[in-house]
Enzyme design. Structure first.
Site, short mmCIF file in Angstrom:
data_model
loop_
_atom_site.label_atom_id
_atom_site.label_comp_id
_atom_site.label_asym_id
_atom_site.label_seq_id
_atom_site.Cartn_x
_atom_site.Cartn_y
_atom_site.Cartn_z
N SER A 203 0.83 -1.20 0.00
CA SER A 203 0.00 0.00 0.00
C SER A 203 0.87 1.26 0.00
O SER A 203 1.65 1.47 -0.91
CB SER A 203 -0.95 -0.03 1.20
OG SER A 203 -1.91 1.00 1.11
N ASP A 299 -8.46 -3.31 -6.98
CA ASP A 299 -7.91 -3.02 -5.66
C ASP A 299 -8.99 -2.39 -4.76
O ASP A 299 -9.56 -1.35 -5.09
CB ASP A 299 -6.72 -2.07 -5.80
CG ASP A 299 -6.01 -1.82 -4.49
OD1 ASP A 299 -6.57 -1.10 -3.65
OD2 ASP A 299 -4.89 -2.35 -4.32
N HIS A 371 -6.54 -5.87 -1.11
CA HIS A 371 -5.52 -4.83 -1.03
C HIS A 371 -4.35 -5.38 -0.24
O HIS A 371 -4.48 -5.66 0.95
CB HIS A 371 -6.10 -3.58 -0.36
CG HIS A 371 -5.17 -2.40 -0.34
ND1 HIS A 371 -4.75 -1.76 -1.48
CD2 HIS A 371 -4.58 -1.75 0.70
CE1 HIS A 371 -3.95 -0.76 -1.16
NE2 HIS A 371 -3.83 -0.73 0.16
#
Length: 402
Positions: A203, A299, A371
């Site tokens: 991330s 995502d 994610h």
């Protein structure tokens, strides 16, 4: 045909026994299934325990005098599991994710969060699982490498560097310094002799692995094979459901608050607004080091915050869909598919126009609504979809061959 009363009684008795037998059989089937479910649950719990490594936190107290500190001024930290065997000179350095803070208010909130993304005093140990596991059966490609997690506590993907500290808030925006001191410590622990090194991240940490990619390469010997591997870090600059770029404003505020511009690639900041240089599509073409992107085209973070942020969905019509795509209407599903197309176009524009050798770019893109995938054992190796011919782990194979 007439039956003797005793015959009828016997027939009735046998029928009841048969029905009772069927009931017992059904009950046993249910019990067996319940036992199987409990066994599966137990095995899953055991597998999660067995494939996780308990690795201590290391706090760099000496970094405080250098001003390389978390948002609250506490020392930075990392976790390091030493390599062994053939992996003793190979390194996998992962940058933790955890969002960003774009205002004094949001940064102060991070300082008090229990997950330690604003203060090392609140950090707890991460279990080393997935790509961090030291067990070959759970992590065949990197189990014996030196595995490191850089803990994240600055709120700007390790890019901030503001000298002045406001005494009213005591907030320190020093992420770039943190990255440097952790890297210096790892170099002293053997990274300077690495034959191979991967800079990865999840991330906001995945974005950091792109932003710092060439800098990381420059700190290692020319003989070291270096690659950068962002996981769920390819944030795209596309319009949201209102037709605007609300997320761009968020990135712009981060860069301004943390004064990140000085630590962003000059090849980008010399051409466009600094806030846009947080988007990989605008910086990857000029990155010289090999980059391998791991991401979902759907995502979940980007769907919830780039495609359909609250500011673009003031009536909350997309709320149920964002939380669970099975709740999406046909129109919303079509918009999701359009987002996937936009994502792929943006990805190709970032990777395909590289000024350098095309073989220095690679990707593994799936369609999971998720994610970050490398640090989770289930998504890393637990699903047959992660294997090639159900034998070779796809990402491990490509990372070692591209």
């Amino acid at each position: 045909m007439l039956y003797h009363p005793k015959t009828l009684l016997l027939k009735s008795f046998l029928t009841e026994i048969y029905k009772f037998g069927l009931a017992i059989t059904r009950m046993m089937t249910i019990i067996i299934k319940l036992c199987q479910c409990l066994l599966c649950l137990l095995l899953l719990m055991l597998s999660k325990t067995e494939c996780s490594d308990d690795v201590e936190l290391t706090f760099i107290q000496s970094a405080v005098v250098k001003g390389a500190v978390c948002l609250d001024g506490s020392p930075p930290a990392y976790q390091f599991d030493k390599g062994f065997g053939e992996g003793v000179d190979k390194w996998l350095i992962h940058i933790q994710g955890g969002g960003w803070c774009e205002s004094t208010k949001s940064c102060l909130l991070r300082v008090n969060m229990s997950n330690g993304v604003g203060s090392s005093t609140r950090m707890t140990k991460f279990n080393f699982t997935g790509v961090f596991s030291s067990m070959k059966e759970f992590n065949p490609g990197f189990y014996n490498w030196n595995r490191v997690i850089m803990r994240y506590c600055d709120g700007a993907s390790f890019t901030g560097d503001v000298e002045k500290v406001d005494p009213a808030t005591n907030l320190h925006y020093r992420g770039a310094r943190i990255f440097n001191v952790i890297l210096e410590e790892l170099l002293a622990k053997g990274l300077h002799k690495a034959s191979s090194a991967l800079l990865t991240g999840c991330s906001s940490g995945g974005l950091a692995s792109i932003l710092h990619c060439d800098k990381f390469r420059a700190r290692l010997p020319a003989t070291t094979q270096v690659k950068c591997v962002p996981d769920a870090g390819y944030f795209v600059h596309v319009k949201d459901i209102s037709g605007k770029y609300h997320f761009e404003k968020f990135f712009t505020k981060i860069v301004k608050l943390h004064k990140s511009e000085i630590n962003l690639p000059s090849s980008c900041t010399s051409k466009m607004k600094p806030g846009l240089c947080f988007y990989p599509q605008f910086i990857l073409p000029e990155i010289k080091t090999p980059v391998f992107v791991i991401n979902s085209a759907y995502d979940s973070y980007q769907v919830q915050n780039i495609l359909a942020p609250k500011k673009a969905d003031r009536h909350g019509s997309s709320s149920a869909c964002k939380l669970n795509i099975s709740n999406c209407s046909p129109t919303q599903l079509k918009r999701l598919q359009d987002f996937r197309s936009d994502f792929m176009k943006t990805l190709w524009s970032g990777l395909g126009k590289s000024s350098f050798n095309s073989t220095s770019r690679g990707m593994f893109i799936n369609s999971c609504y998720s994610h970050c995938q490398t640090g989770n054992q289930i998504t890393w190796l637990g699903d047959p979809a992660s294997k090639l011919d159900n034998k070779v782990h796809i990402v491990s194979f490509h990372l070692n061959n591209f």
